[in-house]
Write a protein that holds these residues in place. Sequence first.
Motif, PDB file in Angstrom:
ATOM      1  N   MET A   1       0.847  -1.186   0.000  1.00 51.69           N
ATOM      2  CA  MET A   1       0.000   0.000   0.000  1.00 51.69           C
ATOM      3  C   MET A   1       0.885   1.239   0.000  1.00 51.69           C
ATOM      4  O   MET A   1       1.674   1.456   0.931  1.00 51.69           O
ATOM      5  N   SER A   2       0.791   2.033  -1.059  1.00 47.89           N
ATOM      6  CA  SER A   2       1.559   3.272  -1.107  1.00 47.89           C
ATOM      7  C   SER A   2       1.092   4.239  -0.028  1.00 47.89           C
ATOM      8  O   SER A   2      -0.105   4.315   0.279  1.00 47.89           O
ATOM      9  N   VAL A   3       2.031   4.968   0.522  1.00 49.33           N
ATOM     10  CA  VAL A   3       1.747   5.898   1.615  1.00 49.33           C
ATOM     11  C   VAL A   3       2.226   7.293   1.210  1.00 49.33           C
ATOM     12  O   VAL A   3       3.393   7.484   0.855  1.00 49.33           O
ATOM     13  N   ALA A   4       1.331   8.258   1.264  1.00 50.95           N
ATOM     14  CA  ALA A   4       1.672   9.651   0.965  1.00 50.95           C
ATOM     15  C   ALA A   4       2.043  10.376   2.248  1.00 50.95           C
ATOM     16  O   ALA A   4       1.264  10.385   3.206  1.00 50.95           O
TER      17      ALA A   4
ATOM     18  N   SER B   1       8.192   0.712   8.219  1.00 49.76           N
ATOM     19  CA  SER B   1       7.687  -0.133   9.303  1.00 49.76           C
ATOM     20  C   SER B   1       6.272   0.334   9.627  1.00 49.76           C
ATOM     21  O   SER B   1       5.874   1.450   9.264  1.00 49.76           O
ATOM     22  N   VAL B   2       5.519  -0.474  10.309  1.00 51.33           N
ATOM     23  CA  VAL B   2       4.154  -0.062  10.656  1.00 51.33           C
ATOM     24  C   VAL B   2       4.162   1.183  11.552  1.00 51.33           C
ATOM     25  O   VAL B   2       3.372   2.105  11.330  1.00 51.33           O
ATOM     26  N   PRO B   3       5.038   1.284  12.565  1.00 52.46           N
ATOM     27  CA  PRO B   3       5.089   2.529  13.348  1.00 52.46           C
ATOM     28  C   PRO B   3       5.435   3.756  12.496  1.00 52.46           C
ATOM     29  O   PRO B   3       4.878   4.840  12.710  1.00 52.46           O
ATOM     30  N   GLU B   4       6.344   3.602  11.527  1.00 61.14           N
ATOM     31  CA  GLU B   4       6.664   4.723  10.633  1.00 61.14           C
ATOM     32  C   GLU B   4       5.450   5.129   9.816  1.00 61.14           C
ATOM     33  O   GLU B   4       5.159   6.320   9.661  1.00 61.14           O
ATOM     34  N   TYR B   5       4.762   4.137   9.270  1.00 55.83           N
ATOM     35  CA  TYR B   5       3.541   4.410   8.497  1.00 55.83           C
ATOM     36  C   TYR B   5       2.507   5.133   9.355  1.00 55.83           C
ATOM     37  O   TYR B   5       1.893   6.121   8.905  1.00 55.83           O
ATOM     38  N   GLU B   6       2.309   4.691  10.583  1.00 58.14           N
ATOM     39  CA  GLU B   6       1.311   5.308  11.459  1.00 58.14           C
ATOM     40  C   GLU B   6       1.678   6.754  11.776  1.00 58.14           C
ATOM     41  O   GLU B   6       0.799   7.631  11.818  1.00 58.14           O
ATOM     42  N   LYS B   7       2.971   7.015  11.963  1.00 56.26           N
ATOM     43  CA  LYS B   7       3.417   8.381  12.246  1.00 56.26           C
ATOM     44  C   LYS B   7       3.174   9.288  11.046  1.00 56.26           C
ATOM     45  O   LYS B   7       2.667  10.414  11.196  1.00 56.26           O
ATOM     46  N   ILE B   8       3.502   8.813   9.845  1.00 61.19           N
ATOM     47  CA  ILE B   8       3.285   9.597   8.630  1.00 61.19           C
ATOM     48  C   ILE B   8       1.794   9.817   8.400  1.00 61.19           C
ATOM     49  O   ILE B   8       1.362  10.924   8.046  1.00 61.19           O
TER      50      ILE B   8
END
Length: 387
Positions: A42-45, A342-349
């Motif tokens: 899943m791409s993350v902006a 990582s999932v924590p990085e994704y959640e922070k972004i």
Amino acid sequence: MKVGIDQIGYFTPNKYVDMVDLAHARNQDPNKFLIGIGQKKMSVADPTQDAVSMGINATLRYIDKIDQSKVGLLIFGTESSVDQSKSGSLFVKSALKLDPAVRAFEVKEACFGLTAGLMIAQDFVRLHPDQTAIVIGSDIARYGINTAGEVTQGAGSVSLLVSSNPRILELNEGHSAYSEDINDFWRPNYSKTAKVDGKYSTQVYLDFFKHTFSDYKRQKGLETKDFAAIAYHLPFTKMGLKANRLAIEGVDEETNARLMDSFTASKELNANVGNIYTGSLYLSLLSLLENGGLKAGDLIGLFSYGSGAMAEFYSANVVEGYENELDKAADEALLDKRRKLSVPEYEKIFSASLVDPQNNVELTSDEKKGRYYFAGICDDIRQYRVK
């Protein structure tokens, strides 16, 4: 006169989260996401990529290959609009340095926006055969961390050049449309994340597909076996698979195998990018063109759906030499060069992206050189820069 898609460009941000990692973080069996939903990545902006910057970057994929002086229309389809009044197309037009005479506006009907723009552009080119039209679908799908819809998020943009004597697809006249005022998915002005009734939305999608597909075949005197492939709006790939299974009910073995193989070819990009709302059908189309082994003259059906709800089925024929207008290697590289979060990085972004940037605070991007990004707000005016 032949009118259709002459160029296709797509863009997705430079970060992603893996569905296996997300499943483990949510205490789920990874196969629920990989098979049950049909998604791999899943791409993350991050806060520096929005609908406008992604739309610019998607169009830059082909802008140097075309005669820019012939562009007479620019339509921006999105449900991730950056302004309640000003069209995203004007930011794009400025970045691309298009002529001031180019008409530019924005359209909205959930995920149907790019298709709506394409139909307008097709009519425009039929009336102005010496001009071309750029149509962009660009969105960020957000449902929230640890929500039922989290696995169906994503970000990206697809840009189409519509022209006479197109080099990729010739659009056929006619369509089957169907709409109803329902509440399967919506995003109020006060919310940064969408509201969705997932099971209801899937059922409406399938009902609208059955209606428009059967009506289109009736109008055109076609049978399912006449289609070399069908491309679907893919908010998640399992939804399109369900529609494809409906399409092939009762057909002969050869047609069954062909349409299943073509669906597999069409879902690859979406499975690795995620939900991009208005661009999802056209990302599926690009994946089909690059992986489906199509030949000149093949008939492709296209099913577009926007919640709320609006659906349309139409068709196009493949143009001889279409492969020469694609760049599969570069499209794959765009995915391969993303950075895994990582999932924590994704959640922070994700959380940071829900907060509007402070006025007069410049944002910096880690995107590749030459890509546009949202640089923040200066005196209440959005700023876009090229890296």
